[in-house]
Design a protein around this motif. Structure first.
Motif, PDB file in Angstrom:
ATOM      1  N   GLU A  15      11.117  30.653  61.413  1.00 48.42           N
ATOM      2  CA  GLU A  15       9.774  31.214  61.339  1.00 48.42           C
ATOM      3  C   GLU A  15       9.762  32.638  61.899  1.00 48.42           C
ATOM      4  OE1 GLU A  15       7.538  26.917  61.958  1.00 48.42           O
ATOM      5  OE2 GLU A  15       8.439  28.009  63.607  1.00 48.42           O
ATOM      6  N   VAL A  63       5.476  28.317  72.436  1.00 45.34           N
ATOM      7  CA  VAL A  63       5.359  29.360  71.420  1.00 45.34           C
ATOM      8  C   VAL A  63       4.250  28.954  70.452  1.00 45.34           C
ATOM      9  CG1 VAL A  63       6.486  30.562  69.522  1.00 45.34           C
ATOM     10  CG2 VAL A  63       7.790  30.027  71.593  1.00 45.34           C
ATOM     11  N   THR A 118      14.270  36.519  63.145  1.00 48.52           N
ATOM     12  CA  THR A 118      13.499  36.956  64.320  1.00 48.52           C
ATOM     13  C   THR A 118      13.625  38.442  64.580  1.00 48.52           C
ATOM     14  OG1 THR A 118      15.377  36.395  65.771  1.00 48.52           O
ATOM     15  CG2 THR A 118      13.694  34.709  65.434  1.00 48.52           C
ATOM     16  N   GLY A 124       3.199  33.424  73.744  1.00 48.29           N
ATOM     17  CA  GLY A 124       4.217  32.597  74.377  1.00 48.29           C
ATOM     18  C   GLY A 124       3.956  32.414  75.860  1.00 48.29           C
ATOM     19  N   GLU A 144      11.226  32.582  70.388  1.00 50.33           N
ATOM     20  CA  GLU A 144      11.403  31.853  69.128  1.00 50.33           C
ATOM     21  C   GLU A 144      12.873  31.516  68.914  1.00 50.33           C
ATOM     22  OE1 GLU A 144       9.215  30.723  67.020  1.00 50.33           O
ATOM     23  OE2 GLU A 144       7.704  32.198  66.441  1.00 50.33           O
ATOM     24  N   LYS A 145      13.726  32.494  69.129  1.00 47.51           N
ATOM     25  CA  LYS A 145      15.147  32.317  68.864  1.00 47.51           C
ATOM     26  C   LYS A 145      15.739  31.214  69.731  1.00 47.51           C
ATOM     27  CE  LYS A 145      18.223  35.287  70.403  1.00 47.51           C
ATOM     28  NZ  LYS A 145      19.052  36.527  70.563  1.00 47.51           N
ATOM     29  N   ALA A 178      14.597  27.753  68.668  1.00 42.12           N
ATOM     30  CA  ALA A 178      15.272  27.375  67.428  1.00 42.12           C
ATOM     31  C   ALA A 178      16.707  26.918  67.683  1.00 42.12           C
ATOM     32  CB  ALA A 178      15.263  28.553  66.454  1.00 42.12           C
ATOM     33  N   THR A 196       8.154  36.025  63.661  1.00 41.21           N
ATOM     34  CA  THR A 196       7.244  36.283  64.770  1.00 41.21           C
ATOM     35  C   THR A 196       6.223  37.345  64.385  1.00 41.21           C
ATOM     36  OG1 THR A 196       8.807  37.896  65.659  1.00 41.21           O
ATOM     37  CG2 THR A 196       8.930  35.653  66.512  1.00 41.21           C
ATOM     38  N   ASN A 241       5.545  25.392  69.007  1.00 35.23           N
ATOM     39  CA  ASN A 241       6.852  24.959  69.504  1.00 35.23           C
ATOM     40  C   ASN A 241       6.764  24.886  71.024  1.00 35.23           C
ATOM     41  OD1 ASN A 241       7.864  25.007  66.890  1.00 35.23           O
ATOM     42  ND2 ASN A 241       8.611  27.105  67.070  1.00 35.23           N
ATOM     43  N   GLY A 286       3.972  32.200  66.741  1.00 37.86           N
ATOM     44  CA  GLY A 286       4.808  33.385  66.843  1.00 37.86           C
ATOM     45  C   GLY A 286       4.108  34.569  67.476  1.00 37.86           C
TER      46      GLY A 286
END
Length: 483
Positions: free
Chosen positions: A287, A228, A85, A234, A270-271, A274, A289, A147, A231
């Motif tokens: 994945e 999300v 990320t 959001g 994203e982080k 995850a 971004t 996500n 990427g």
């Protein structure tokens, strides 16, 4: 067996049971004390276990156990995630921020591993109709993956529309992952979840509660609301996925806040997703971004932001500490919107100190919330506020579910975190923290618009409420740590 022998056997058995019971309670007391909680919290649990052993032991098993220092993700996976990320973006010089904000940036980085992202776009939504129309349009445009996590996904017209979109995207090759909270969504969307699973959507309940071995998970809830998309785009805020967030449900209206974000800050969203996904036992998501997401026409551009997540697994209540630091360093104003106002001792003292030192401190809560118990518990703190000069407003038109903190003219944060003990101590929460005059001004405008529909509470008026209400508030306040 002769009667004397039977009597002796029963006596010995009784004493063995008493001794075993004392040993169990003693071990529980030792366990509570070894967790090094706050003194008042420790004293409360120890008192309950000693004087109300059965009830105290049951409550401790359900609500008192600690997850402190439980690692959500391994160091190795955290390094992998950071590399995945770590998008290239220009970082602003810290000396370009105010003295107070520099400290806040460092604090969030220290307690929540919250990286600083510049040059983001932020679009604010405070009504469900506008939000879901925009969000669902973005979901329909997804090309690679989605996500998504919500505390509540209801089996109503809104939930079914979301379900149809996700199923369509999954059937067309888009990777779709969904996290929902087991308690928040229990008996609300099980048929939807079955449909999603059967259609190829990876959907999982966070901390599923099962009797009897996993019943003690009931106290740890994933309260986050995050989306999300590819990427690039959001969403983060306080809206859940239920029709009442549009039509108000049992209320005439429902007020909430959520932001649509694009830019480097997507790496933070994203982080954290995850990490939650990996914590549930699934493979690490790595994945990358993309900062090229298209901002909306009404978006504020050039926003510097951090994603601050907190939960019961960390030593520090990250969001609570950021709130405390921001309030303590306020120079001109502290404006709060929250559906439930149940602060701990440190936060109420910070608010009182700010107000008594000349800072404009305002707290806005609903006149009637979706929980009578929480409404009364919140009411027990009103006098503490009014005595210190804090302005208290009750939102009259309907349910105020917004979770927002505005400090001075260049700091603001919103997300899933209520201004209450549960959010700061027990729930998994996530907020976006924004260092932007433009965002601060826009949120302040929304605050003032809501304030126009509020009733301001006066101390003299508050003193004259019925005695039975005061007693009920006092009782509810005692329960505030587990509400």
């Amino acid at each position: 067996m002769p009667y004397p022998a039977l009597h002796q056997l029963l006596t010995v058995s009784l004493w063995l049971c008493v001794i075993a019971y004392i040993v169990v309670i003693a071990l529980l007391v030792i366990n509570v004390m070894s967790e090094n909680r706050r003194p008042l919290s420790t004293l409360g649990w120890v008192t309950a276990l000693i004087f109300f052993p059965l009830g105290g032991a049951l409550l401790y098993y359900l609500f008192g156990r600690s997850l402190r220092n439980v690692r959500m993700i391994s160091r190795r996976n955290r390094r992998k995630l950071r590399e995945a990320t770590n998008t290239s973006h220009s970082l602003p010089r810290l000396d370009s921020f105010s003295h107070e904000n520099r400290h806040l940036i460092r604090l969030a980085s220290c307690v929540a591993d919250a990286e600083l992202y510049s040059d983001n776009s932020v679009e604010v939504f405070n009504t469900g109709a506008r939000l879901y129309a925009r969000m669902f349009s973005d979901l329909r445009d997804a090309r690679k993956y989605i996500n998504l996590q919500f505390y509540i996904i209801a089996n109503d017209t809104l939930g079914r529309e979301l379900c149809d979109i996700l199923i369509d995207k999954a059937r067309n090759g888009v990777k779709v992952r969904v996290i929902y909270d087991y308690i928040g969504s229990v008996n609300k969307g099980q048929s939807l979840f079955t449909r999603l699973k059967e259609s190829g959507v990876e959907i999982h309940a966070f901390f599923r509660v099962q009797f009897p071995d996993k019943i003690n998970r009931i106290n740890w809830r994933n309260h986050r609301k995050v989306v999300v998309i590819d990427g690039k785009i959001g969403y983060i805020g306080g809206f859940n996925m239920a029709k009442r967030y549009i039509d108000g449900g049992n209320f005439d209206c429902w007020r909430d806040l959520m932001v649509r974000v694009t830019g480097p800050v997507m790496a933070g969203l994203e982080k954290q997703f995850a990490i939650d996904w990996n914590f549930m036992g699934h493979p690490l998501i790595t994945e990358t971004t993309d900062s090229s997401g298209e901002a909306g026409q009404d978006a504020v551009r050039g926003v510097t932001a951090q994603i601050v997540a907190s939960g019961p697994t960390t030593r520090w209540g990250a969001v609570g500490l950021v709130f405390f630091k921001a309030i303590s360093g306020a120079r001109s104003r502290v404006w709060i919107q929250t559906p439930y106002f149940l602060p701990d001792d440190e936060l109420i003292r910070a608010l009182q100190c700010a107000a008594m030192s000349g800072v404009d401190v305002r707290v806005m809560t609903p006149l009637h919330s979706d929980s009578a118990l929480l409404t009364h518990a919140s009411g027990s703190f009103v006098e503490d506020c009014l005595m210190a000069g804090i302005k208290v407003y009750f939102f009259k038109p309907g349910m105020l579910h917004s979770k927002m903190l505005i400090v001075d003219n260049d700091f603001s944060t919103l997300g899933s975190t209520n201004f209450d003990y549960r959010s700061f101590e027990h729930n998994f929460e996530e907020n976006i923290v924004m260092y932007s005059r433009e965002v601060n001004e826009r949120l302040a405008e929304l605050y003032l618009a809501d304030q126009a529909d509020c009733k301001r509470i006066k101390l003299s008026e508050w003193h004259h409420r019925p005695n039975k209400v005061k007693v009920y508030e006092a009782i509810c306040r005692l329960l505030s740590p587990i509400l």
